[in-house]
Scaffold this motif. Structure first.
Motif, PDB file in Angstrom:
ATOM      1  N   UNK A 294      53.022  37.534  64.270  1.00 51.68           N
ATOM      2  CA  UNK A 294      52.356  37.251  65.548  1.00 51.68           C
ATOM      3  C   UNK A 294      52.769  38.290  66.575  1.00 51.68           C
ATOM      4  N   UNK A 295      51.778  38.857  67.275  1.00 53.24           N
ATOM      5  CA  UNK A 295      52.035  39.898  68.261  1.00 53.24           C
ATOM      6  C   UNK A 295      51.182  39.653  69.494  1.00 53.24           C
ATOM      7  N   UNK A 296      51.528  40.335  70.558  1.00 55.28           N
ATOM      8  CA  UNK A 296      50.697  40.388  71.745  1.00 55.28           C
ATOM      9  C   UNK A 296      49.933  41.689  71.791  1.00 55.28           C
ATOM     10  N   UNK A 297      48.789  41.658  72.454  1.00 59.78           N
ATOM     11  CA  UNK A 297      47.950  42.845  72.620  1.00 59.78           C
ATOM     12  C   UNK A 297      47.443  42.928  74.052  1.00 59.78           C
ATOM     13  N   UNK A 298      47.288  44.129  74.542  1.00 59.48           N
ATOM     14  CA  UNK A 298      46.458  44.366  75.713  1.00 59.48           C
ATOM     15  C   UNK A 298      45.163  45.002  75.210  1.00 59.48           C
ATOM     16  N   UNK A 299      44.053  44.639  75.842  1.00 63.82           N
ATOM     17  CA  UNK A 299      42.740  45.077  75.378  1.00 63.82           C
ATOM     18  C   UNK A 299      42.017  45.791  76.508  1.00 63.82           C
ATOM     19  N   UNK A 300      41.461  46.951  76.212  1.00 63.85           N
ATOM     20  CA  UNK A 300      40.773  47.740  77.229  1.00 63.85           C
ATOM     21  C   UNK A 300      39.482  47.058  77.669  1.00 63.85           C
ATOM     22  N   UNK A 301      39.109  47.328  78.905  1.00 62.86           N
ATOM     23  CA  UNK A 301      37.881  46.794  79.493  1.00 62.86           C
ATOM     24  C   UNK A 301      38.009  45.269  79.648  1.00 62.86           C
ATOM     25  N   UNK A 302      36.903  44.624  79.798  1.00 66.03           N
ATOM     26  CA  UNK A 302      36.860  43.163  79.852  1.00 66.03           C
ATOM     27  C   UNK A 302      35.826  42.713  78.843  1.00 66.03           C
ATOM     28  N   UNK A 303      36.224  42.602  77.570  1.00 71.41           N
ATOM     29  CA  UNK A 303      35.247  42.269  76.536  1.00 71.41           C
ATOM     30  C   UNK A 303      34.729  40.848  76.680  1.00 71.41           C
ATOM     31  N   UNK A 304      33.545  40.577  76.127  1.00 65.83           N
ATOM     32  CA  UNK A 304      33.020  39.208  76.154  1.00 65.83           C
ATOM     33  C   UNK A 304      33.914  38.277  75.348  1.00 65.83           C
ATOM     34  N   UNK A 355      33.016  44.196  69.342  1.00 65.63           N
ATOM     35  CA  UNK A 355      32.299  43.071  69.931  1.00 65.63           C
ATOM     36  C   UNK A 355      30.980  43.549  70.526  1.00 65.63           C
ATOM     37  N   UNK A 356      29.918  42.933  70.064  1.00 58.85           N
ATOM     38  CA  UNK A 356      28.575  43.237  70.564  1.00 58.85           C
ATOM     39  C   UNK A 356      28.273  44.734  70.515  1.00 58.85           C
ATOM     40  N   UNK A 357      28.658  45.342  69.420  1.00 60.27           N
ATOM     41  CA  UNK A 357      28.335  46.749  69.204  1.00 60.27           C
ATOM     42  C   UNK A 357      29.253  47.729  69.897  1.00 60.27           C
ATOM     43  N   UNK A 358      30.295  47.251  70.561  1.00 64.59           N
ATOM     44  CA  UNK A 358      31.221  48.149  71.264  1.00 64.59           C
ATOM     45  C   UNK A 358      32.619  48.014  70.684  1.00 64.59           C
ATOM     46  N   UNK A 359      33.372  49.113  70.759  1.00 61.51           N
ATOM     47  CA  UNK A 359      34.774  49.102  70.377  1.00 61.51           C
ATOM     48  C   UNK A 359      35.623  48.947  71.641  1.00 61.51           C
ATOM     49  N   UNK A 360      36.611  48.057  71.571  1.00 62.74           N
ATOM     50  CA  UNK A 360      37.534  47.852  72.686  1.00 62.74           C
ATOM     51  C   UNK A 360      38.936  48.142  72.178  1.00 62.74           C
ATOM     52  N   UNK A 361      39.548  49.189  72.715  1.00 59.50           N
ATOM     53  CA  UNK A 361      40.873  49.599  72.264  1.00 59.50           C
ATOM     54  C   UNK A 361      41.898  48.506  72.546  1.00 59.50           C
ATOM     55  N   UNK A 362      42.852  48.357  71.628  1.00 57.03           N
ATOM     56  CA  UNK A 362      43.917  47.368  71.770  1.00 57.03           C
ATOM     57  C   UNK A 362      45.262  48.039  71.547  1.00 57.03           C
ATOM     58  N   UNK A 363      46.270  47.587  72.269  1.00 56.60           N
ATOM     59  CA  UNK A 363      47.617  48.140  72.143  1.00 56.60           C
ATOM     60  C   UNK A 363      48.616  47.001  72.037  1.00 56.60           C
ATOM     61  N   UNK A 364      49.642  47.193  71.218  1.00 57.49           N
ATOM     62  CA  UNK A 364      50.674  46.178  71.056  1.00 57.49           C
ATOM     63  C   UNK A 364      51.436  45.962  72.358  1.00 57.49           C
ATOM     64  N   UNK A 365      51.836  44.700  72.570  1.00 59.32           N
ATOM     65  CA  UNK A 365      52.615  44.352  73.780  1.00 59.32           C
ATOM     66  C   UNK A 365      53.578  43.231  73.431  1.00 59.32           C
ATOM     67  N   UNK A 366      54.802  43.275  73.912  1.00 57.22           N
ATOM     68  CA  UNK A 366      55.758  42.197  73.598  1.00 57.22           C
ATOM     69  C   UNK A 366      55.258  40.848  74.142  1.00 57.22           C
ATOM     70  N   UNK A 367      55.628  39.777  73.429  1.00 56.88           N
ATOM     71  CA  UNK A 367      55.405  38.404  73.879  1.00 56.88           C
ATOM     72  C   UNK A 367      56.755  37.829  74.292  1.00 56.88           C
ATOM     73  N   UNK A 368      56.884  37.178  75.437  1.00 61.36           N
ATOM     74  CA  UNK A 368      55.827  36.874  76.397  1.00 61.36           C
ATOM     75  C   UNK A 368      55.448  38.090  77.239  1.00 61.36           C
ATOM     76  N   UNK A 369      54.232  38.057  77.760  1.00 63.33           N
ATOM     77  CA  UNK A 369      53.769  39.115  78.646  1.00 63.33           C
ATOM     78  C   UNK A 369      54.468  39.013  80.014  1.00 63.33           C
ATOM     79  N   UNK A 370      54.674  37.780  80.469  1.00 66.88           N
ATOM     80  CA  UNK A 370      55.313  37.521  81.746  1.00 66.88           C
ATOM     81  C   UNK A 370      56.478  36.577  81.488  1.00 66.88           C
ATOM     82  N   UNK A 371      57.675  36.946  81.936  1.00 64.43           N
ATOM     83  CA  UNK A 371      58.852  36.100  81.757  1.00 64.43           C
ATOM     84  C   UNK A 371      59.096  35.281  83.012  1.00 64.43           C
TER      85      UNK A 371
END
Length: 371
Positions: A294-304, A355-371
């Motif tokens: 299990x990992x955290x991700x940040x995702x570019x843009x605001x995907x649907x 998603x819906x024909x578009x690529x949205x870049x994702x990057x690993x991020x530690x969990x929790x995002x906010x402590x």
């Protein structure tokens, strides 16, 4: 286009249903065969109240599975790989439940009310059927039932102030997952320091559903000086805080997971000597590194926001799946929880969603995002 939700006898109303309708609920979901409020018309305001103030939630759909009888403790221990031998009366434990193949099937909080009475405060599933079948097949002297218990949550940084105004300052001394049998103006309940957020809070386990409106209004009145308002368990905050959602993260056939993949390894006690469901399978799984993590991700843009899960790609290879994502106001980006191939969990380039024909870049991020 207008949609409606049918209110029928096959889905139950909570003890607080009429109060939530009166106070402006705008949407329901269904959880444990019961309506649970989804929002009260101001999602941004409800999120802000949880993060910076105090909110009250109808979480009566968080049902209790009661184990009662001479073998109640025996059954409780057999249901979970976590060692319960040192659990005291008045103490709660977070307990993973697994099936015989080692897959997680729930992650309730266990409350020990007495030596012969326990509650499992379960996520959305029919664990009472599972527990009753196992108890009966083992021939143990334990009755499994769903008691008249309806939790109401008070959550947020000011939750202790509101709860102390209702019950007294002794509530501030409760340890996390600690609880006490008490009453409020003759309303019987169990008061626990717990709740499905990391903002601090309490849960009031009402033990007489006929007093639901009374309890709701007393909490509302005590919280008025602190600007309390109604809300619901918040998916954004749970992602930021790294809380696991059984229904989202590990429920469906293609998103089921082992406790080791979800980070529950320290709760799997293979050395205590006690027997439990799935022991042989979990012993085998513990001997090898988990296939996923299990990992955290940040995702570019605001995907649907589609239905879950969503495949996670690296180039043209699917390397995992995203279980849930949402835009985080505190981080200013879309965040997600995911299960990914374990060899990629520490470092991986080129991750993306399609998603819906578009690529949205994702990057690993530690969990929790906010402590």
């Amino acid at each position: 286009m207008t949609f409606s939700i049918a209110i029928g006898p096959n889905i139950r109303k909570s003890a607080y249903f009429d109060a939530t309708v009166r106070d402006g609920v705008r949407g329901f979901s269904v959880y444990n065969h019961m309506y649970i409020p989804g929002n009260f018309g101001d999602p941004a305001g409800e999120y802000d109240r949880l993060i910076n103030g105090v909110a009250m939630w109808d979480v009566a759909a968080q049902r209790q599975v009661e184990l009662h009888g001479p073998d109640a403790g025996r059954l409780a221990q057999y249901l979970t790989p976590r060692d319960l031998s040192k659990t005291r009366v008045g103490q709660g434990r977070y307990v993973p439940l697994c099936d015989h193949a080692g897959w997680l099937i729930n992650d309730p909080v266990l409350l020990k009310l007495s030596e012969d009475r326990y509650w499992l405060s379960v996520a959305d599933s029919d664990i009472h059927l599972w527990a009753a079948a196992i108890g009966r097949e083992r021939g143990w002297a334990v009755e499994v039932s769903e008691p008249d218990v309806s939790p109401l949550a008070i959550q947020g940084p000011k939750a202790a102030d509101v709860t102390a105004a209702l019950f007294g300052d002794w509530v501030r001394e409760l340890r996390y997952f600690g609880f006490r049998q008490t009453e409020l103006d003759g309303i019987p309940l169990v008061l626990a320091r717990s709740g499905w957020s990391k903002q601090g809070g309490f849960e009031l386990y009402l033990q007489d559903r006929s007093r639901g409106l009374d309890l709701w209004d007393r909490v509302k009145a005590a919280g008025a000086p602190f600007d309390i308002g109604p809300g619901a368990p918040n998916d954004i905050e749970r992602l930021e805080s790294g809380l696991i959602s059984y229904g989202a993260d590990m429920r469906w056939q293609d998103t089921r997971a082992t406790p080791f993949e979800m980070g529950f390894g320290p709760l799997i006690d293979l050395d205590s000597g006690h027997d439990f469901v799935g022991r042989a399978a979990l012993s085998r799984l513990a001997a090898e590194p988990p296939a996923r993590q299990r990992v955290g991700l940040t995702i570019a843009d605001t995907p649907p926001l589609p239905g879950n899960p969503v495949p996670l790609w690296q180039g043209d290879a699917q390397v995992g799946h995203v279980t849930e994502f949402a835009y985080s106001p505190r981080l200013g980006t879309t965040i997600a929880h995911a299960l990914i191939r374990a060899d990629l969990a520490e470092a991986a380039d080129g991750l993306h969603l399609r998603l819906e024909g578009r690529h949205h870049a994702a990057a690993l991020h530690p969990i929790p995002f906010v402590k």
